[in-house]
Structures are given as C-alpha cells and as structure tokens.
Design a protein around this motif. Structure first.
Motif: not given
Length: 480
Positions: A1-21, A181-185
């Motif tokens: 199977m081909p190996f790939t890197l999925l570079w990703y980023d999120l913007e969120t509505f807060g900092r609590h992972p289970q509560w915020d969206r 994402v582009r800056a991270t790459i």
C-alpha cells in the motif's frame, strides 16, 4: 500500500477538546518526499444550539457561527469526511502540535459520531506524528541550518507563524487551517534539508515500539528528553531516567528529571511524593516538587541517547552530565523506589465528568457488541434510528444516540422531541459542566464589554457584532 503523509490543521471554537467544537479542517496529502497527492481538503462544521463558542477563539481565527452555518457540514458529514481521509491505509497524520491539541479534538469528534476514536492512529500501517517535538529537538541538539526566534527572556519561541517568518516560509494567514498546513509543510522541508538524519530519527519515534526500545526500564538508562515542560533560555532538554510503566496508563512511562539531586525526596512516603507531584506549587509553598514526568509513548516523545550530545553542547543547555549520572545511580540503588512510584501513580487524581459527551477517557471502551452497531447508526436515516434504535449495552450509548439524531437531523424531530431538545440545549448553554467553558451569560457580557471599548480594532468589532447577534438568536430559539 502506498505510504502518504496527511498534513492537517484545525481551527476550533475553544481549547477544551471534549466540550469545544471544531470550526475548520484543512489537509494536504503528500508523499514522504513532500510531493502533493491530490488536492487540498478544506471543510467547516456547523454549530448546534447546545454549545456556545469562546469569543477569544472567534476573534483569533475570524470564524463566526454565521460563517460555519453558511459554509459548514453537519457534524456527522464533517466527521465522515475527516475519517475517510485519515483511515486510508498507509496514512501518517501529521501537524504542528497536533498530538496534544488537534488530535484530541478529532478523537472527541469521532467519539460523538460513533467512530472508533483510535483505530485510524495505528491500523492498516497508519500512524501519527508531530513536527513540534522535532523542532524543539532540532533547536537543542542540531540547531544549524534553521533560523530561530527568542522572546524577551531569551527563551526559544516555537510558534508556527514566527518560525515560518524567520525562515522565509510563506504563511499568508495565521490561524487559517490551510495556510497553517502549508507553513507546517514548509518548516518540515527546511528541517529535512538541514538535518535529515535527525528528521528521520524523530520520525521513527511515531511508533510506540521504537520508543519503548529506547526507554530501557530494565537497565534504567538515562536518556535526553526534550519537552516544553523544560523550556528555559538554555533550551528545552534535560536528562531523565525511565522508572516504570504507569499503572493507570499503559502508554505512559514515568521518568525522573536528573538535573536535581533526588536526596530530598527519595526516602519520602508514597503520600508525600504524591502530594509533591500532583499538588499546585502554590499549595506546596517553598517545598520543591518531585521532578517526575510522564512520557507518552504514543505521542512521538523527543528522546535520544546521551551519546547524541557532547559536553560542550550539554554545557550550553545547562546540563551537568556527570551530576545527572550520579543522580541516576542514587535512584537505581533504591530497589524499593519503583514500587513506591507506581503506588503514587496508581491513585492518580482525575476528573470524572457526568456528561457522556465528555467521558471518552473517564468511561470504558465501548463493548464489541456496541461497536457492531455503530456502522448502522452512521448509515441509517433518522426515522429508522428512532423507530428501531440499535441495542446499545454501554450506558452512554442511548443518550449519545439521542443527541446524535438531534444534532444532525433536527428536521426529523417531532413537537415533543423538539421541546426535549430545546430544554437540553438550554441546560448546556446556561450551565456547562467543564471548568472554563463559556456559558451564554458570560458570552454575551464578554462580547458587549469588548464592543464598548474604544481600543477594540474595527476588524474585531465586525466579529463581535456577529457574536452578539448569535447570542440573541440562541436566546430567542433556545431560551425563550
């Protein structure tokens, strides 16, 4: 199977992972030589009326509830899109501080939408990685070839936008997921070009087996460990000795920072060590903490053999290697110490939430019988889910299923169900359970106070007016 890197980023509505969206997701897939595979993916997620965003997050990103309502997907479709990207065989998901932040939001999203929160991290030759640890390690151990930034105290700065600017990497819009994402790459390419051997070494640490191999619990061999916890003008690296697997978390190795002489705590009782590990410094007064640290082997910890560093560089980082080795000998000589440390961590204090949405860690894993039903939940239309709900054995299941239907199929609710949903939404936005979560009253006051200040920039006022309008909408539709 081909190996790939999925570079990703999120913007969120807060900092609590289970509560915020999550507000926005962006990803670019590449080969391990940074060649693009397919087109970038960008998506927004709609908000549901059982949640109030943090105004700080909206001002930072410029993303408002109105924007995600216009451009976004229902949460179930948003989760399905991300899941499809991340579960492709041979995928390594990677970002900038994703292991401690973005990945936690992804786990909570998958949990709420009846996906396995963890499988995409290890199955089908998949893995995850984070270049923030690589950058800290590169600064301390192999700094050549990268331009670094420092704050007014001389402490190295590891913010994406500042490192990108220092190294001439295009970063058009900070806190836009695709731009991040582009800056991270771009930063990853720079380190790969300047310090390829270190890059490949840290990349190997995405595998837990490799981390375990390098943390020798039988011999208790000291190793270098780079972490934000050790940040100082000298760097972020210390020497630690691994002691034991945590009795409460198989993915955590308990280690001791060897910069300090252990004589002041090595004979202390289990209760005293526990107090000096888990209490706030303000509660301890002048009593120093016991320098124990959990190393998460499933979070690509930045560890390296002592041979990686010479005496000159160790001195520049403020490390007295001979003293560290003496302290390690003192610890190894106390054969009762490991068991006492295990007892300290066996009764580790933790927060137990009542809300099932928040119980991804405090609740048990879902039983296999429930997991079989999850695919049906995700594929069946809402009427069938309501008329013939799957039999879920975990006590969280029925309540989570009800919320899943209401959040994703509000048009399917009858009058009684709408009243129940409105009551539930009202309770959550009036009295959210997590510490620091924003309630509707605080939200409105904060927004109004910022709008009334003469020094609030015009750009922020546009966002704040949209937030105030959203508060009025919730008061009308949920609280009236």
């Amino acid at each position: 199977m081909p190996f790939t890197l999925l570079w990703y980023d999120l913007e969120t509505f807060g900092r609590h992972p289970q509560w915020d969206r999550i507000a926005q997701f962006a990803a670019i897939r590449t080969t391990d030589t940074f060649d693009d595979v397919g087109d970038p993916v960008v998506a927004y997620c709609r908000l549901t009326p059982d949640y109030v965003p943090n105004p700080d997050a909206c001002v930072l990103t410029g993303i408002t509830p109105q924007l995600v309502q216009e451009r976004g997907l229902p949460e179930r479709e948003f989760a399905a899109l991300i899941h499809e990207q991340m579960v492709r065989p041979g995928t390594c998901t990677v970002g900038f501080n994703n292991l401690r932040f973005d990945d936690e939001f992804i786990r909570a999203l998958f949990y709420r939408c009846f996906y396995d929160p963890y499988r995409r991290e290890y199955a089908d030759n998949n893995s995850r990685w984070d270049i923030l640890g690589l950058l800290r390690m590169c600064h301390d151990l192999r700094p050549e070839g990268i331009e670094w930034r420092y704050d007014n105290r001389g402490v190295p700065v590891f913010k994406l936008e500042e490192l990108a600017e220092a190294n001439g990497i295009e970063h058009e819009q900070a806190h836009d997921a695709l731009s991040d994402v582009r800056a991270t790459i771009g930063l990853a390419k720079r380190v790969h070009r300047a310090q390829r051997k270190l890059f490949r070494y840290h990349f190997s640490l995405r595998k837990k087996e490799e981390v375990r191999r390098r943390l020798n619990l039988q011999q208790m061999e000291p190793v270098l460990h780079t972490s934000a916890m050790f940040s100082s003008p000298s760097g972020c690296t210390t020497v630690v000795v691994p002691l034991s697997v945590s009795p409460s978390n198989a993915n955590e190795i308990i280690a001791c920072d060897l910069r300090r002489d252990p004589s002041d705590w090595i004979d202390a009782s289990v209760e005293e060590i526990r107090r000096r590990v888990f209490s706030r410094q303000s509660e301890l007064g002048d009593t120093p903490r016991v320098p124990l640290k959990g190393i998460q082997i499933n979070r690509c910890p930045a560890i390296a053999p002592l041979s990686t560093i010479d005496a000159n560089r160790a001195g520049e980082l403020g490390l007295d290697l001979d003293a560290c080795l003496r302290h390690a000998e003192l610890i190894r000589a106390r054969r009762d110490l490991v068991q006492r440390i295990r007892s300290v961590y066996a009764e580790r204090p933790s927060r137990a939430y009542q809300d099932p949405d928040l119980q991804i860690y405090s609740g048990d894993f879902f039983p296999d019988e429930d997991r079989v039903e999850f695919e049906q939940i995700r594929s069946l239309p809402p009427d069938e889910l309501k008329e013939h709900p799957p039999r879920l054995y975990d006590r969280r299941g029925p309540e989570m299923l009800w919320r899943y239907i209401a959040r994703n199929y509000p048009e399917s609710l009858n009058a009684d169900e709408r009243e129940k949903w409105q009551s539930f939404c009202a309770s959550r936005i009036l009295t959210p359970e997590p510490d620091g979560a924003i309630d509707i009253g605080t939200f409105r006051r904060d927004v109004q106070n910022r709008l009334s200040r003469i020094d609030t920039p015009a750009r922020e006022k546009v966002i704040l007016k949209a937030l105030l309008e959203y508060a009025r909408e919730l008061e009308t539709t949920v609280l009236s």
